[in-house]
Scaffold this active site. Structure first.
Site, mmCIF file in Angstrom:
data_model
loop_
_atom_site.group_PDB
_atom_site.id
_atom_site.type_symbol
_atom_site.label_atom_id
_atom_site.label_comp_id
_atom_site.label_asym_id
_atom_site.label_seq_id
_atom_site.Cartn_x
_atom_site.Cartn_y
_atom_site.Cartn_z
ATOM 1 N N ASN A 288 -10.798 2.249 3.085
ATOM 2 C CA ASN A 288 -10.389 2.040 1.763
ATOM 3 C C ASN A 288 -11.326 1.367 0.873
ATOM 4 O OD1 ASN A 288 -8.277 2.580 -0.346
ATOM 5 N ND2 ASN A 288 -8.034 0.498 -0.306
ATOM 6 N N TRP B 102 -9.616 7.048 -8.059
ATOM 7 C CA TRP B 102 -10.848 7.328 -8.953
ATOM 8 C C TRP B 102 -10.525 6.757 -10.155
ATOM 9 C CZ3 TRP B 102 -15.707 8.178 -8.116
ATOM 10 C CH2 TRP B 102 -15.973 8.814 -6.739
ATOM 11 N N GLU C 275 0.841 -1.238 -0.038
ATOM 12 C CA GLU C 275 -0.040 0.160 0.008
ATOM 13 C C GLU C 275 1.016 1.380 -0.079
ATOM 14 O OE1 GLU C 275 -3.450 0.196 -0.295
ATOM 15 O OE2 GLU C 275 -3.062 -1.908 -0.546
ATOM 16 N N TRP D 84 2.249 1.711 -3.385
ATOM 17 C CA TRP D 84 0.992 2.271 -4.395
ATOM 18 C C TRP D 84 1.026 4.075 -4.175
ATOM 19 C CZ3 TRP D 84 -1.984 1.010 -8.237
ATOM 20 C CH2 TRP D 84 -2.313 -0.241 -8.429
ATOM 21 N N TRP E 140 -20.591 10.991 -20.010
ATOM 22 C CA TRP E 140 -20.941 10.639 -18.720
ATOM 23 C C TRP E 140 -22.534 11.576 -18.696
ATOM 24 C CZ3 TRP E 140 -18.088 7.298 -16.702
ATOM 25 C CH2 TRP E 140 -16.782 7.180 -16.904
ATOM 26 N N TRP F 268 -16.408 10.663 -13.218
ATOM 27 C CA TRP F 268 -15.434 10.272 -12.132
ATOM 28 C C TRP F 268 -14.878 11.529 -11.182
ATOM 29 C CZ3 TRP F 268 -10.256 11.593 -12.480
ATOM 30 C CH2 TRP F 268 -10.002 12.022 -13.949
#
Length: 482
Positions: A355, A396, A288, A291, A320, A373
Site C-alpha cells: 500500500n 488514485w 483501513e 477507509w 495533463w 491519474w
C-alpha cells in the site's frame, strides 16, 4: 420441464464464502420451512464484462479457482453450486428465464454498488418479479450500509475523519453480527437443471493465482493468525515493503471469501482494549477497513465517479501531459527511481503491490510525470489481484489531489526520500532490481550520483523540476476557478 422441488437460488457474485453469507443463510432458513424446497447456489462468469472493467487476469483466475473450491465446500453442506460461463452481463437474463421455468420460487442476492452492476440487477429483478419469483436483495458488502452514515444535514460525508467517528459510534451501538455456515435440509441433484440452462459450465482459469490459497478455512485461519500474532506490529510494519507487515487479506475481501464483518469481529475478539488505543496496530488496521467502506459509500452517493469523473469537479480542467513513452516507462518499472521501479516490478510480477508503494507510484505518475491519474487507475485495475473500483479510484484520486480527503496538490512525494525512509537498507529494491543488488544502503536510493550502474536506466525526469511544473499546473486551475 419444471422440477417438483421449489428452488431457492442464491446468486453469488463478490460474496464467495460459506461463513457469514447472509444470502445463503436466508435461503437455507426459508427452504427449511418447506420439505419440498432446496437451496441451489449459482455463479456466472462474465469474462467479456470483466475485461471491459479492466479486471486483472490474476483476479479472474482467483475467482474461478475459488468458485471451484466453493463447489466442494457447499456440497459438504448439501448445497449444489452451478458454475456457468457467460460472456457478458447481458447473457445473464437467459439463465434466470430458464430457472424461473424450472421451479425457482425465490432469488437471494447481495447488492453490488457499481453502475453497470446495478443496471444488470434492475433488469433481472423486474424480469423475475414478472415471472412470479420473489427477489431478496441483501446489503452486506459494508458493515454500515451506504446511506446509513450521514452528516447532521443528511448528506454523505465527503471527509474521512468525521465519517470514521460516526462509523465507530455506530459500531459501539449495534456491534457486528456474523452468520453461521448455511446447510440445506434437502439434497438436490442439480445435474438435470444444469443441462437445461442456456449457458455451459464455467471454464477453468489460467492458474496465475496459484500461490493464493482458496480454501475458506485456510483464509479464515490466516485472518485469525494476523489478528492474534501480527496486528500489534501493524502500525509500524505496514509501511515497510521489505517486511511482511500487512494482513495479506485484501484479495479475499475483494472477492468476498472474507467479509468486513468477520475481520472486525475477529479483531474485537483478539485485540481487546488495544482497539480503543488510537495508534495501536489494531486500531490502525480497523481504520483501513473503515477507509474501504468510506470509498464504497462515496461511490453509491456519487455514481458519476464510475464514469471517470474527478470528485473535485474543478480539477477536470487540469491539462495533463500526453506522454506515452513516459507512461510506458512507469508501467514497465523503468523510471530510474529505484523504489518506484521496484514497486512496479512487484505489481507486474505478482499482481499485488504494497500500500505505501501504491501511494508513491501514484504520486510519481501524477506529480512527477504530470500524467492523467485515470491512466494509472486503469493500469492498476488491469494488474491487481485485489482490485476494487471504489478503493482503487479513491486511492488514485487521493494521490492526484482530485478526490475526497485528497492530499493537497502541493504535497508531492519525493521518491528518493520516501525510499530512504521506508526501505532504508534497500532490501525491497534489491529483491526486484537485480542491477542494484551490490550497491550500499546509501547509494541504492539514488544510484545516479556518479554514473548510472550497468543494467539500470537513467532517470526519466528531474524530481525538483517536475515538482515546479506540477505546482504551476495546479495553481493555474485554482486561479481560474477563483
Amino acid at each position: 420441464m419444471p422440477t417438483s422441488t421449489a428452488l431457492h437460488i442464491v446468486w453469488l457474485r463478490n460474496d464467495l464464502r460459506l461463513f457469514d453469507n447472509a444470502a445463503l443463510h436466508q435461503a437455507a432458513a426459508n427452504a427449511a420451512s418447506d420439505p419440498d424446497s432446496a437451496v441451489v447456489a449459482l455463479f456466472i462468469a462474465t469474462p467479456l464484462t470483466w475485461q471491459a472493467h479492466h479486471m486483472a487476469d490474476i483476479k479472474q483466475d482467483l475467482i474461478r479457482r475459488r468458485v471451484r473450491q466453493m463447489q466442494v465446500e457447499l456440497a459438504e453442506q448439501g448445497i449444489a453450486l452451478l458454475a456457468l460461463e457467460a460472456s457478458s452481463y447481458s447473457d445473464c437474463s437467459a439463465v434466470f428465464r430458464d430457472l424461473a421455468g424450472q421451479g425457482m420460487t425465490a432469488l437471494y442476492v447481495q447488492r453490488e454498488y457499481e453502475l453497470r452492476e446495478q443496471q444488470r440487477d434492475s433488469v433481472i429483478s423486474q424480469q423475475l418479479q414478472e415471472a412470479g419469483v420473489t427477489v431478496n436483495w441483501i446489503d452486506r458488502q459494508c458493515i454500515m450500509a451506504p446511506g446509513s452514515i450521514l452528516t447532521q444535514g443528511g448528506d454523505t460525508y465527503k471527509v474521512f475523519t468525521p465519517f470514521k467517528r460516526n462509523w465507530l459510534a455506530r459500531l459501539h451501538e449495534q456491534g457486528v453480527r456474523c452468520y453461521p455456515k448455511a446447510k440445506s435440509t434437502l439434497l438436490f441433484d442439480a445435474t438435470k437443471l444444469a443441462n437445461n440452462l442456456a449457458l455451459p459450465e464455467m471454464a477453468a482459469g489460467d492458474d496465475s493465482s496459484a500461490k493464493w490459497p482458496v480454501a475458506e478455512q485456510q483464509v479464515l485461519d490466516n485472518m485469525r493468525q494476523f489478528c492474534q500474532q501480527r496486528v500489534a506490529d501493524y502500525q509500524q510494519a505496514r509501511d515497510l515493503p521489505a517486511q511482511d507487515g500487512t494482513s495479506g487479506l485484501s484479495a479475499y475481501l475483494a472477492i468476498g471469501v472474507l467479509s468486513a464483518h468477520q475481520c472486525v469481529s475477529r479483531l474485537q475478539m483478539e485485540a481487546g482494549v488495544e482497539l480503543e488505543q488510537e495508534k495501536s496496530g489494531a486500531s490502525v488496521w480497523l481504520s483501513e477497513l473503515i477507509w474501504r467502506e468510506f470509498y464504497k459509500h462515496i461511490l453509491v452517493a456519487y455514481p458519476e465517479l464510475i464514469k471517470h469523473k474527478p470528485f473535485q469537479q474543478d480539477t477536470a480542467a487540469i491539462r495533463w501531459r500526453d506522454a506515452p513513452k513516459l507512461f510506458k516507462a512507469w508501467c514497465d518499472g523503468k523510471t530510474g527511481y529505484p523504489l518506484v521501479d521496484a514497486a512496479m516490478c512487484q505489481l507486474n510480477q505478482t499482481g499485488w503491490m504494497h500500500n505505501r508503494l501504491r501511494m508513491i507510484t501514484a504520486s510519481f505518475l501524477v506529480k512527477d510525470l504530470q500524467i492523467d491519474w485515470r491512466l494509472g487507475e486503469q493500469y492498476f485495475m488491469s494488474k491487481l489481484i485485489d482490485g476494487e473500483f471504489s478503493a482503487n479510484n479513491g486511492g488514485w484520486q487521493w494521490a492526484a489531489s482530485t478526490g475526497t480527503d485528497a492530499a493537497p496538490y502541493f504535497r508531492i512525494f519525493n521518491p528518493v526520500t520516501q525510499s530512504e525512509r521506508f526501505d532504508a537498507n534497500g532490501d525491497f529494491i534489491r529483491r526486484y532490481i537485480p542491477a542494484l543488488a551490490n550497491l550500499t544502503a546509501k547509494e541504492i536510493h539514488w544510484p545516479h550520483k556518479k554514473s548510472t550502474p550497468e543494467g539500470y536506466w537513467p532517470a526519466i525526469v528531474d524530481h525538483n523540476e517536475a515538482r515546479k511544473l506540477t505546482l504551476a499546473m495546479f495553481a493555474e486551475v485554482k486561479k481560474a476557478n477563483e
